[in-house]
Design an enzyme around this catalytic site. Structure first.
Site: not given
Length: 407
Positions: A41, A46, A49, A83, A87, A172, A193, A228, A231-232
Site C-alpha cells: 500500500t 516501515h 513490517h 482501521k 483505505r 487471504q 492484528d 505502536k 511513529k514520528t
C-alpha cells in the site's frame, strides 16, 4: 535439532498459535515452508513490517523456507484490520511500482538465492478469479455470522464496512489455500492484528485439502504504554532512506524509553540473548550505552554498516564528546536568503511546516541557532551566523539538529 520456536518465544515474538503442541513438534522435526503476506500500500516498508522481516529471517536461518507473498491483488481491495476508515484505493500501476520497491528492501533480510525463499504475488491468481466459481468453491466455507465476530470487522462496523472489504478475509484465506497447493506451504505467520484472517486460511486449507495447516501470530511492536512504536512527528518510520534518513532512523532508536530497550534489542537485532539481557539490565545513565548499541545494530540491518557508522558519528558529535559534524543532516538555502528571517528559513528548508509552528517553538524556548536561544520572532540571519565553519547549526527541540549551508 534446536527448535527455532524456543528462540522466537525467548525473544518475545510469538503471541498466538492455532495448534501449539503440533507446531512445536513440527518445527523440531521438519523443515517447513511458511509464508508472510505484505500488502504493497506504500512504496516502502516501515518499522511495523520490520518485525515480520526479522521473524522470517530467524525462521530461514533455522532452515525453514519462507514465501514472501506480495498482496498485489488484495491491495486492490484494502485490509480493514486495525482501521476505522476505509483505505485509499490504489491503481494497478501504483501497486506494481510499490511491489518493485519493496522487493529490493526485502533482499537485505531474506536470502532468495537457490530457491531458499520464494517471492509470490497474489495478483497472479486473484486477478483471474471467476466470481461465481469463487463463491461456489471458496465462499461456501465461510460463515457470515462467524466473520462478523472477527475483531478486524468489529472496528469497521461502527463507521460502515463495505462489501469490498468484507471480501478481504476470503481472499487471504484463498491465498493460503493456493500457496498450500502450489508450494506445499503449511504455515502462515503474521502480525497479531491478522489473527482472524489467518484462522480463516487455516480452516479453509484443512476443509478443502484435508491436510494440516497452521498459523502463528507475532506480537506487534508496542512501547511500555501499549502504543505502536515507529511513529514520528513526520509519520511512519520508513525503511527507505529517502523517506526517513539513516540519521533520523538511528536517532529514533537512540531515544526510545528506557523500559523499551530490552524488547527492542531482543526483537530488532540478532544479538545473542545473553548480551540482550546484559544491556537491558543497565541502569540510569548507563542505559544510554544500551541505546547506542540498539540504534547502531538496527540501523546497520536496515541501512548497512557504513550508514550506521555515519549516523552514530553524527549523533556523538551533537550529544556526546565527538567533534565530527560531517554526518549531521544538512539543509541548504540560496544566497539570496542569507539575511532572511529565521522563520522563513525554517519553512523553506521544511524543518518546520509553518511559521505559526515556528512561533510556538520560539515561545516555548525550543529553537536555538549556534547554541543561542532564538527569542525574537523577527530574528534574521547574518554573515556572523556562518562565520566559524561556513555553516550554522539549528537545533529544534532537544534532539533535532540541522547544519544550515548557503548554496
Amino acid at each position: 535439532m534446536a527448535n527455532v520456536l524456543d528462540e522466537l518465544i525467548e525473544r518475545g515474538y510469538i503471541k498466538q498459535y492455532t495448534h501449539e503442541t503440533e507446531i512445536k513438534e513440527l518445527l523440531e522435526k521438519k523443515k517447513i515452508t511458511f509464508y508472510i503476506g505484505f500488502d504493497p500500500t506504500a512504496d516502502s516498508l516501515h518499522v511495523g513490517h520490520f518485525i515480520a522481516l526479522m521473524l522470517m529471517s530467524h525462521m530461514q536461518k533455522a532452515g525453514h523456507r519462507p514465501i514472501v507473498l506480495m498482496g498485489g491483488g488484495t491491495a486492490m481491495v484494502g485490509d480493514p484490520s486495525g482501521k476505522t476508515d476505509m483505505r485509499k484505493m490504489l491503481t494497478r500501476e501504483e501497486i506494481e511500482s510499490n511491489v518493485s520497491n519493496i522487493k529490493k528492501q526485502m533482499q537485505k533480510f531474506i536470502d532468495f538465492s537457490d530457491g531458499k525463499a520464494i517471492l509470490a504475488n497474489n495478483a497472479d491468481w486473484l486477478m483471474r478469479l471467476n466470481y461465481i466459481e469463487f463463491l461456489r468453491d471458496i465462499g461456501v466455507h465461510f460463515s457470515v455470522n462467524k466473520m462478523l465476530t472477527a475483531e478486524c470487522f468489529k472496528q469497521r462496523m461502527e463507521k460502515g464496512l463495505s462489501f469490498l472489504e468484507f471480501n478481504y478475509m476470503l481472499m487471504q484465506g484463498y491465498d493460503f489455500y493456493r500457496l498450500n497447493k502450489d508450494y506445499d506451504c503449511i504455515m502462515e505467520l503474521g502480525g497479531d492484528d491478522q489473527w482472524s484472517n489467518m484462522i480463516a486460511g487455516v480452516e479453509l486449507v484443512r476443509r478443502k485439502e484435508n491436510k494440516p495447516a497452521y498459523a502463528m501470530t507475532c506480537s506487534l511492536l508496542t512501547n511500555s504504554e501499549g502504543k505502536k512504536m515507529g511513529k514520528t512527528e513526520k509519520g511512519a518510520l520508513w525503511l527507505d532512506p529517502k523517506k526517513t534518513s539513516p540519521y533520523d532512523f538511528y536517532q529514533y532508536w537512540r531515544n526510545v524509553n528506557d523500559s523499551d530497550v530490552g524488547k527492542c534489542l531482543a526483537m530488532l537485532t540478532f544479538l545473542p540473548m545473553d548480551e540482550v539481557r546484559r544491556l537491558s539490565a543497565l541502569q540510569d545513565k548507563e542505559i544510554n550505552e544500551a541505546k547506542k548499541v540498539l540504534a547502531y545494530e538496527v540501523t546497520k540491518l536496515v541501512h548497512g554498516e557504513e550508514e550506521a557508522k555515519k549516523a552514530a558519528s553524527a549523533s556523538e558529535a551533537l550529544f556526546g564528546s565527538g567533534s565530527n559534524m560531517d554526518n549531521v543532516p544538512v539543509v541548504y538555502i540560496p544566497k539570496d536568503m542569507e539575511n532572511a528571517a529565521i522563520l522563513e528559513v525554517m519553512v523553506y528548508t521544511k524543518i518546520l511546516p509553518s511559521k505559526g509552528e515556528g512561533r510556538r517553538l520560539i515561545q516555548q524556548g525550543g529553537l536555538t541557532l549556534n547554541d543561542n536561544k532564538v527569542e525574537d520572532f523577527n530574528r534574521t540571519l547574518s554573515e556572523e551566523d556562518f562565520k566559524d565553519n561556513g555553516y550554522a547549526i539549528i537545533k529544534k527541540g532537544k534532539k533535532k539538529f540541522f547544519k544550515l549551508i548557503i548554496k
